[in-house]
Design an enzyme around this catalytic site. Structure first.
Site, PDB file in Angstrom:
ATOM      1  N   CYS A 263      -2.070   5.655  11.465  1.00  0.00           N
ATOM      2  CA  CYS A 263      -1.197   7.103  11.429  1.00  0.00           C
ATOM      3  C   CYS A 263      -1.496   7.783  10.155  1.00  0.00           C
ATOM      4  CB  CYS A 263       0.135   6.361  11.300  1.00  0.00           C
ATOM      5  SG  CYS A 263       1.374   7.730  11.182  1.00  0.00           S
ATOM      6  N   GLY A 264      -1.736   8.998  10.077  1.00  0.00           N
ATOM      7  CA  GLY A 264      -1.862   9.779   9.039  1.00  0.00           C
ATOM      8  C   GLY A 264      -0.935   9.651   7.981  1.00  0.00           C
TER       9      GLY A 264
END
Length: 121
Positions: free
Chosen positions: A12-13
């Site tokens: 996840c960024g």
């Protein structure tokens, strides 16, 4: 500071940004990847008590849309059940920490750099 746990998904960024932020400040933390370590109901309840179910539920993500949860008009229990069954529904990262000045654990949800600076310097 004390024990800090960062929950999320490695790819996840927002989680990656939070990890870079903490690493750049040499803040020690434990990372829990929900893909390898499923969330349990007591952890979820702790998060919900701290920030509320609606703050925790990611209604903008593709998982929420794919599951058609908006149309289901879930109550709080239904939302919690959905998040336990599908941790991708939880807004990430979730950072749990206990400041030395507080008696209870604190919970931050989502990547907010200004809030992280406030808490971790």
């Amino acid at each position: 500071m004390q024990t800090i746990t960062l929950y999320g998904i490695k790819t996840c960024g927002s989680v990656q940004k939070a990890r870079r932020f903490l690493d750049s400040r040499a803040v020690a933390y434990k990372f829990v990847d929900w893909k390898n370590t499923p969330l349990d109901s007591s952890e979820l309840e702790c998060f919900v008590q701290a920030v509320g179910v609606d703050t925790l539920l990611n209604t903008k993500g593709t998982t929420y849309k794919k599951l058609g949860l908006k149309e289901q008009n879930l109550d709080e229990q239904g939302k919690k059940h959905a998040m336990l069954a599908n941790p991708l529904l939880i807004k990430r990262p979730v950072i749990v920490y206990k400041p030395s000045s507080a008696s209870a654990m604190q919970v931050l949800v989502g990547f907010d750099e200004s809030r992280l600076v406030e808490v971790f310097g």
